[in-house]
Design a protein around this motif. Structure first.
Motif, PDB file in Angstrom:
ATOM      1  N   ASN A 210       0.819  -1.207   0.000  1.00  0.00           N
ATOM      2  CA  ASN A 210       0.000   0.000   0.000  1.00  0.00           C
ATOM      3  C   ASN A 210       0.861   1.268   0.000  1.00  0.00           C
ATOM      4  N   GLY A 214       1.528   1.160   4.018  1.00  0.00           N
ATOM      5  CA  GLY A 214       0.382   0.997   4.903  1.00  0.00           C
ATOM      6  C   GLY A 214       0.263   2.034   5.989  1.00  0.00           C
ATOM      7  N   GLY A 220      -5.028   0.570   3.521  1.00  0.00           N
ATOM      8  CA  GLY A 220      -5.181  -0.852   3.250  1.00  0.00           C
ATOM      9  C   GLY A 220      -5.824  -1.581   4.410  1.00  0.00           C
ATOM     10  N   GLU A 224       0.593  -5.389   4.911  1.00  0.00           N
ATOM     11  CA  GLU A 224       2.025  -5.428   5.224  1.00  0.00           C
ATOM     12  C   GLU A 224       2.304  -6.313   6.440  1.00  0.00           C
TER      13      GLU A 224
END
Length: 332
Positions: A210, A214, A220, A224
């Motif tokens: 993302n 993230g 997201g 991750e």
């Protein structure tokens, strides 16, 4: 005669492959580091030479043992698969089928030890599929031909090297496919490839999925933490110099200035975009994890310029150079 023998596949005969091959093989520096034998169509190479305004001696040979390496000579193993009137710049099932056969023959030569490496000119996926060979590209095709369960695509330039966790699938499918085991195996393959090229302890940066990797869960749905962090932690515990997940928009900048030796991209465009900004002539595609060495140009068939004599052979020269270097590194 100590330079490595390399099987050079012509790719799709309707594209720029024949032209970049002729240009690369007539470049004086190429003979200094390898002995390439083309798997392709001799007539098509002669037409490509005419487009370029050059007149090499294109000689058909029965096998690698029959190749003679002299300035201005191009050795070709020609299975006779292309018609003489094949048009430039058009999708053709005939050309797609021939491109498949060129790769298959090169794979046999490499697996039998008759050549040290394979270097490939671009094929056209639509033409390949039209011929009934349903592979996304060279990477997957060579994995199939060599019986290799899983391989990775690595793009190599002088400034940045990147290995991909996923490649020729849609973005939604890529995110679904990414999981800690695949990330871990990809990093291991990249680590082994870097060590094989002479770097004892490579520093590896791993991209997130993302934006901002993230941002600690703000972007997201925790991909991750779920898909990447476990692999990084496991490899770090083993002593590998692995860092991430990193924001992709800064990871490549950091690698470009020398902070990382290798970047791990999660999907196709995340890795390809930064490399191609450096210039198509700078990039080389390497398939990592095969039982044979394979390199390729980092550009496509370029149907829009095929047959016009303007294709740049720089990436092909570099692909041959890296194939030769990887072959030599295996001997050390």
């Amino acid at each position: 005669m100590s330079t490595p023998l390399i099987a050079l596949t012509m790719g799709d005969g309707s594209g720029v492959g024949p032209e970049v091959i002729v240009g690369a093989l007539l470049a004086p520096e190429t003979a200094a580091f390898c002995r390439p034998v083309v798997i392709g169509d001799a007539g098509r190479l002669r037409k490509a030479a005419a487009c370029l305004g050059v007149r090499p001696e294109v000689v058909t040979v029965d096998g690698v043992a029959g190749a003679v390496f002299e300035p201005g000579r191009i050795n070709v193993i020609d299975p006779g698969l292309l018609p003489g009137d094949l048009p430039w710049g058009e999708v053709s099932a005939v050309a797609g089928g021939a491109a498949y056969e060129y790769v298959r023959l090169a794979g046999e030569l490499a697996m039998s030890g008759q050549v040290r490496a394979i270097c490939t000119a671009p094929l056209n996926k639509e033409a390949l599929h039209a011929a009934g060979h349903l592979f996304p590209g060279h990477t997957e095709l060579l994995a199939h031909l060599t019986g290799t369960e899983e391989v990775s695509m690595m793009l190599s330039t002088a400034k940045v090297k990147v290995i991909h966790v996923t490649t020729h699938i849609g973005l939604i499918d890529a995110v679904a496919r990414i999981e800690p085991g695949l990330v871990e195996r990809t990093i291991r393959r990249g680590h082994a490839a870097m060590r094989g090229s002479g770097l004892d302890r490579p520093k590896i940066g791993v991209c997130g999925i993302n934006p901002h990797a993230g941002e600690n869960g703000l972007f997201g749905y925790g991909e991750e933490a779920e898909k990447i962090v476990p692999a990084v932690e496991r490899l770090c515990a083993e002593g590998m110099d692995v860092h991430g997940p990193l924001p992709a928009d800064t990871a490549f900048f950091l690698a470009g200035r020398g902070d990382y030796d290798l970047i791990v991209a999660m999907y196709h465009d995340q890795g390809h975009g930064p490399v191609k900004i450096l210039g198509l002539e700078a990039g080389v595609n390497i398939t990592v994890g095969l039982p044979v060495i394979r390199t390729s140009v980092d550009h496509g068939t370029a149907f829009d310029i095929a047959g016009k004599g303007v294709a740049d052979a720089g990436s092909m020269i570099e692909a041959l150079r890296q194939a030769a270097e990887l072959s030599s590194a295996q001997d050390v």
